[in-house]
Write a protein that holds these residues in place. Structure first.
Motif, mmCIF file in Angstrom:
data_model
loop_
_atom_site.group_PDB
_atom_site.id
_atom_site.type_symbol
_atom_site.label_atom_id
_atom_site.label_comp_id
_atom_site.label_asym_id
_atom_site.label_seq_id
_atom_site.Cartn_x
_atom_site.Cartn_y
_atom_site.Cartn_z
ATOM 1 N N VAL A 181 35.477 62.172 18.953
ATOM 2 C CA VAL A 181 34.062 61.853 19.086
ATOM 3 C C VAL A 181 33.523 62.585 20.308
ATOM 4 O O VAL A 181 34.123 62.530 21.389
ATOM 5 N N TRP A 241 29.330 55.305 16.170
ATOM 6 C CA TRP A 241 30.334 56.070 16.915
ATOM 7 C C TRP A 241 30.497 55.527 18.329
ATOM 8 O O TRP A 241 31.622 55.432 18.844
ATOM 9 N N ARG A 244 32.685 52.508 18.222
ATOM 10 C CA ARG A 244 34.107 52.827 18.038
ATOM 11 C C ARG A 244 34.754 53.238 19.355
ATOM 12 O O ARG A 244 35.884 52.847 19.663
ATOM 13 N N GLY A 269 31.165 62.485 15.379
ATOM 14 C CA GLY A 269 32.596 62.235 15.251
ATOM 15 C C GLY A 269 33.167 62.964 14.051
ATOM 16 O O GLY A 269 32.489 63.134 13.030
#
Length: 385
Positions: A181, A241, A244, A269
């Motif tokens: 990412v 993202w 995460r 990502g």
């Protein structure tokens, strides 16, 4: 030989076309996307070996103009404790320190310089098939058009169509067990010290960041995860993202969470892949360069530099040897061992992205172990034969 069909307008494609023109061979770049392969949000590093290959064909200045240098790396553990700092590998005697820039900026710089030199770039040309004969090659595109040339060069990336046309049994790219990412923020409260990469070893993932002269901070996170289907990846929002990444570093006490939380929508990502080895690099009239033939996991930050090296070495071989078959064989001989070694190095690093903090391991050591990687130079004036 008078004309090359180059498939792909990312990094290797324009550099190959420029190097070929310097070698006296005309080239047309065929790009699948309608306006180029720019990808917002992601960034990359060019080390001294890649910059030197650009310099060998006089194409380094546009890239230097849209990038910034970093020559120090510092390490933090999951508690936020500073583990040390050292010079960043790649600051060579020729003044080529590693440079950071947005991937889209690199695409534009290389493409614009190629066009300035007279290279034609055709957009919306997605390769679907190619046929070869004793006198040349014909490429067929999804829009129903075709192009004829003396050789075909596949610079069409990790999911290369050229690769499968050369060898339908070619092994597919291998997922490395991680997602990468990338993000960018202009929040000045989270700037990294000048000309420095900060690397963070979390309990479960690895993070790196650096700040540009304009105050924006670029960051990446390598997170252990299974391969995600492309539609699923495309459906993840920037907020998704960020969540995460924040989850991967939850419980750590580092600047990561504040930096990621301060990032807006400039986040992207991707699955991380590599190609450890490829049996077929070329035929008598077609050849592969860059990620199409040796994609690397992002951990060693050498993918772009390897592609640029390929481009210049291939052009030199085509300049010096009597025919494409001989040139392609020489190119493979000169490149295979090096690139497979780089792929293996990066894969080994992908396997330890949450390394024990007392033993930090990155591609930025200064003990000489990585001299083979960044001290490599393509000598344009040398002759192959």
């Amino acid at each position: 030989m008078t004309h090359a069909l180059v498939i792909g307008g990312g990094i290797a494609g324009p550099v190959t076309a420029m190097a070929l023109r310097r070698a006296g061979i005309e080239a047309t770049v065929h790009e699948a996307h309608p306006t180029g392969a720019d990808r917002l949000g992601a960034f990359l590093v060019l080390f001294a070996n890649g910059l030197a290959a650009l310099r060998a064909v006089g194409a380094d200045e546009p890239v230097l103009a849209c990038s910034f240098a970093a020559d120090t790396v510092e390490f933090l553990g999951p508690t936020g404790a500073r583990l040390g700092a050292r010079p960043l590998t790649g600051a060579g005697d020729d003044g080529l320190s590693p440079r950071t820039l947005q991937r889209a900026a690199l695409y534009r710089a290389l493409r614009d310089e190629a066009v300035r030199r007279g290279v034609r770039v055709a957009y919306g040309k997605r390769l679907v098939d190619a046929t070869t004969g004793p006198d040349g090659v014909v490429a067929y595109f999804a829009d129903g058009t075709r192009a004829e040339g003396d050789i075909l060069i596949g610079a069409d990336g990790i999911h290369s169509r050229t690769r499968t046309l050369l060898d339908p049994a070619a092994p597919p790219p291998r997922h490395t067990g991680q997602l990468t990412v990338c993000g960018r923020t202009h929040d000045a409260g989270h700037a990294v010290p000048d000309r420095t990469y900060r690397m963070v070893y979390g309990q479960r993932a690895f993070f790196g960041c650096t700040s540009a002269p304009d105050g924006s901070t670029y960051w990446f996170a390598n997170i252990p995860a299974p391969e995600q289907p492309r539609p699923a990846l495309a459906a993840i929002s920037p907020a998704g993202w960020r969540e995460r990444v924040l989850a991967a570093f939850a419980g750590d006490h580092t600047p990561v969470t504040e930096l990621v939380a301060a990032t807006g929508d400039a986040v992207v990502g991707v699955n991380a892949y590599d190609i450890p080895t490829l049996p077929v690099w070329h035929s008598d009239r077609a050849v592969l360069v860059g990620d199409a033939v040796h994609a690397t996991a992002p951990n060693a930050a050498q993918g772009a530099s390897m592609a640029i090296e390929d481009s210049v070495v291939l052009a030199r071989c085509l300049r010096d040897l009597p025919g494409p078959a001989e040139a392609f064989a020489a190119y493979e001989r000169l490149r295979r061992e090096r690139v497979e070694r780089v792929v293996a190095l990066s894969a080994s690093m992908a396997g330890r992205i949450a390394a024990p903090p007392e033993q930090p391991r990155t591609p930025t050591s200064s003990d000489g172990a990585d001299d083979w990687l960044t001290s490599y130079r393509v000598e344009w004036d040398a002759r192959d034969g």
